[in-house]
Each structure stands twice: as structure tokens, then as C-alpha cells.
Design a protein around this motif. Structure first.
Motif, short mmCIF file in Angstrom:
data_model
loop_
_atom_site.label_atom_id
_atom_site.label_comp_id
_atom_site.label_asym_id
_atom_site.label_seq_id
_atom_site.Cartn_x
_atom_site.Cartn_y
_atom_site.Cartn_z
N GLY A 54 -60.74 38.06 -44.44
CA GLY A 54 -61.17 38.74 -45.66
C GLY A 54 -60.03 39.06 -46.61
O GLY A 54 -60.15 39.96 -47.44
N GLY A 55 -58.93 38.35 -46.49
CA GLY A 55 -57.82 38.53 -47.43
C GLY A 55 -56.87 39.64 -47.08
O GLY A 55 -55.99 39.98 -47.86
N ASP A 56 -56.99 40.24 -45.91
CA ASP A 56 -56.14 41.37 -45.52
C ASP A 56 -54.98 40.88 -44.66
O ASP A 56 -55.17 40.48 -43.51
N PRO A 57 -53.74 40.91 -45.18
CA PRO A 57 -52.59 40.41 -44.42
C PRO A 57 -52.21 41.29 -43.23
O PRO A 57 -51.40 40.89 -42.40
N SER A 58 -52.80 42.49 -43.12
CA SER A 58 -52.49 43.35 -41.97
C SER A 58 -53.40 43.08 -40.78
O SER A 58 -53.31 43.75 -39.76
N VAL A 59 -54.27 42.07 -40.92
CA VAL A 59 -55.21 41.71 -39.85
C VAL A 59 -54.88 40.31 -39.35
O VAL A 59 -54.75 39.38 -40.13
N GLY A 60 -54.74 40.19 -38.04
CA GLY A 60 -54.51 38.88 -37.42
C GLY A 60 -55.84 38.25 -37.04
O GLY A 60 -56.87 38.92 -37.00
N SER A 61 -55.80 36.96 -36.75
CA SER A 61 -57.01 36.23 -36.38
C SER A 61 -56.83 35.61 -34.99
O SER A 61 -56.03 34.69 -34.82
N LEU A 62 -57.56 36.14 -34.01
CA LEU A 62 -57.56 35.61 -32.65
C LEU A 62 -58.51 34.42 -32.63
O LEU A 62 -59.61 34.50 -33.15
N GLY A 63 -58.10 33.35 -32.01
CA GLY A 63 -58.97 32.19 -31.96
C GLY A 63 -58.60 31.22 -30.87
O GLY A 63 -57.62 31.38 -30.17
N ARG A 64 -59.47 30.22 -30.74
CA ARG A 64 -59.28 29.12 -29.79
C ARG A 64 -59.06 29.64 -28.36
O ARG A 64 -58.31 29.05 -27.59
N LEU A 65 -59.73 30.74 -28.02
CA LEU A 65 -59.63 31.28 -26.66
C LEU A 65 -60.45 30.39 -25.72
O LEU A 65 -61.64 30.20 -25.93
N ALA A 66 -59.78 29.83 -24.74
CA ALA A 66 -60.42 28.90 -23.82
C ALA A 66 -59.94 29.16 -22.40
O ALA A 66 -58.74 29.29 -22.17
N VAL A 67 -60.88 29.26 -21.47
CA VAL A 67 -60.57 29.46 -20.06
C VAL A 67 -61.25 28.35 -19.27
O VAL A 67 -62.42 28.06 -19.48
N ARG A 68 -60.50 27.75 -18.36
CA ARG A 68 -61.06 26.70 -17.51
C ARG A 68 -62.30 27.20 -16.80
O ARG A 68 -62.37 28.35 -16.39
N LYS A 69 -63.25 26.32 -16.62
CA LYS A 69 -64.52 26.69 -15.99
C LYS A 69 -64.32 27.35 -14.63
O LYS A 69 -64.93 28.37 -14.32
N ASP A 70 -63.41 26.81 -13.81
CA ASP A 70 -63.21 27.36 -12.47
C ASP A 70 -62.41 28.65 -12.46
O ASP A 70 -62.25 29.28 -11.42
N ALA A 71 -61.92 29.09 -13.63
CA ALA A 71 -61.17 30.34 -13.72
C ALA A 71 -61.96 31.44 -14.41
O ALA A 71 -61.48 32.57 -14.52
N ARG A 72 -63.15 31.13 -14.87
CA ARG A 72 -63.96 32.14 -15.55
C ARG A 72 -64.43 33.20 -14.56
O ARG A 72 -64.73 32.90 -13.41
N GLY A 73 -64.48 34.44 -15.02
CA GLY A 73 -64.89 35.55 -14.18
C GLY A 73 -63.76 36.16 -13.38
O GLY A 73 -63.97 37.09 -12.61
N LEU A 74 -62.54 35.66 -13.57
CA LEU A 74 -61.38 36.16 -12.83
C LEU A 74 -60.52 37.12 -13.65
O LEU A 74 -59.49 37.57 -13.18
N GLY A 75 -60.92 37.39 -14.90
CA GLY A 75 -60.15 38.28 -15.75
C GLY A 75 -59.13 37.58 -16.63
O GLY A 75 -58.37 38.23 -17.35
N VAL A 76 -59.10 36.25 -16.59
CA VAL A 76 -58.13 35.48 -17.38
C VAL A 76 -58.36 35.71 -18.87
O VAL A 76 -57.41 35.95 -19.62
N GLY A 77 -59.60 35.65 -19.31
CA GLY A 77 -59.91 35.86 -20.73
C GLY A 77 -59.49 37.23 -21.21
O GLY A 77 -58.92 37.38 -22.30
N VAL A 78 -59.73 38.25 -20.40
CA VAL A 78 -59.32 39.62 -20.76
C VAL A 78 -57.81 39.68 -20.94
O VAL A 78 -57.30 40.24 -21.92
N GLU A 79 -57.07 39.11 -19.99
CA GLU A 79 -55.61 39.13 -20.08
C GLU A 79 -55.10 38.36 -21.30
O GLU A 79 -54.14 38.80 -21.95
N LEU A 80 -55.74 37.25 -21.63
CA LEU A 80 -55.35 36.50 -22.82
C LEU A 80 -55.58 37.33 -24.08
O LEU A 80 -54.70 37.40 -24.96
N VAL A 81 -56.74 37.96 -24.19
CA VAL A 81 -57.04 38.79 -25.36
C VAL A 81 -56.04 39.93 -25.46
O VAL A 81 -55.49 40.20 -26.53
N ARG A 82 -55.78 40.61 -24.35
CA ARG A 82 -54.84 41.74 -24.37
C ARG A 82 -53.43 41.26 -24.72
O ARG A 82 -52.69 41.96 -25.41
N GLY A 83 -53.06 40.09 -24.27
CA GLY A 83 -51.75 39.54 -24.64
C GLY A 83 -51.65 39.22 -26.11
O GLY A 83 -50.62 39.48 -26.75
#
Length: 134
Positions: A54-83
Motif C-alpha cells: 500500500g505504498g508504506d516503506p515501513s512495511v515489509g512483504s513476506l512471501g514465497r513461504l514454502a515448506v516441503r510436504k513431508d515437513a509440514r506440521g513440524l513447526g517449520v513454517g512458524v520458524e520461517l515466519v518468525r525468522g
């Protein structure tokens, strides 16, 4: 990783998956102890993010978050987002925006993201804009 999840599994055209922002983005990668990649994501910031936030340079854009099918449900996505959020804080950003696939919006809500605006389609997949203040 993105090719495995988005292109092969979700059938996103490869020319849409990779864009001009990849080279300047901050990328994160989750790996097992043996070096096998489990997931990835990216953060756009500065001018690269302005069109998605929305034109705000103080906001970042998280994207392209992808977790392997066999790793889903293990908390990998949460750790990626927090990182990615930690990196955004380190860059002095005030918030992180993302375009969540509608089917994944509950995941992001549990991490403190709030949806806004109408549902829209990207690469033929329903999405919702979401944001979390840091």
C-alpha cells in the motif's frame, strides 16, 4: 523448494513464481541437521515492497513461504515466519504484510496476522491480504 511446492505441487506457472524481486529480497531457509532443505521464504523491503504494502516503506512483504510436504506440521513454517519477522525488525520495519493463500489464512491468524480487504486471485489461487505489526 519453491519449484517443488509452488510449481510442481500447486501448478503455479514457473514464469510467475520467479520474479524481478528475488535477487534483492532477503531469503530464509530452514534445513535439517543433515543439510536437507525443509522450507524457505522471503522478505521484500524498501522500494521492492512498496507496491505490495500500500505504498508504506515501513512495511515489509513476506512471501514465497514454502515448506516441503513431508515437513509440514513440524513447526517449520512458524520458524520461517518468525525468522522473517526478526529480519524485518532488524531492518527497522514497523509491520509485515503478506498475501496468504486463503487456505493458509488460519495459519497466519494464529501467528498474529489480521486479514484486510477482499479476497483476490494470484496465479489462479484465492488469496487474502494480511498484516502484523511488529
Amino acid at each position: 523448494m519453491r519449484k517443488e511446492v509452488f510449481v510442481a505441487e500447486q501448478r503455479v506457472p514457473e514464469d510467475l513464481e520467479y520474479d524481478e524481486f528475488d535477487a534483492g529480497a532477503l531469503h530464509v531457509l530452514a534445513v535439517r541437521e543433515d543439510g536437507v532443505a525443509l522450507g524457505t521464504g522471503r522478505l521484500l523491503y524498501g522500494e521492492a515492497a512498496v507496491g505490495r504494502t500500500g505504498g508504506d516503506p515501513s512495511v515489509g512483504s513476506l512471501g514465497r513461504l514454502a515448506v516441503r510436504k513431508d515437513a509440514r506440521g513440524l513447526g517449520v513454517g512458524v520458524e520461517l515466519v518468525r525468522g522473517i519477522e526478526a529480519a524485518a525488525r532488524g531492518l527497522g520495519l514497523a509491520a509485515v504484510d503478506l498475501h496468504a493463500q486463503t487456505s493458509a489464512s488460519g495459519f497466519y491468524e494464529r501467528l498474529g496476522y489480521a486479514g484486510y480487504g477482499d479476497e483476490f486471485h494470484e496465479a489462479g489461487i484465492a488469496h487474502r491480504a494480511m498484516r502484523r505489526s511488529l
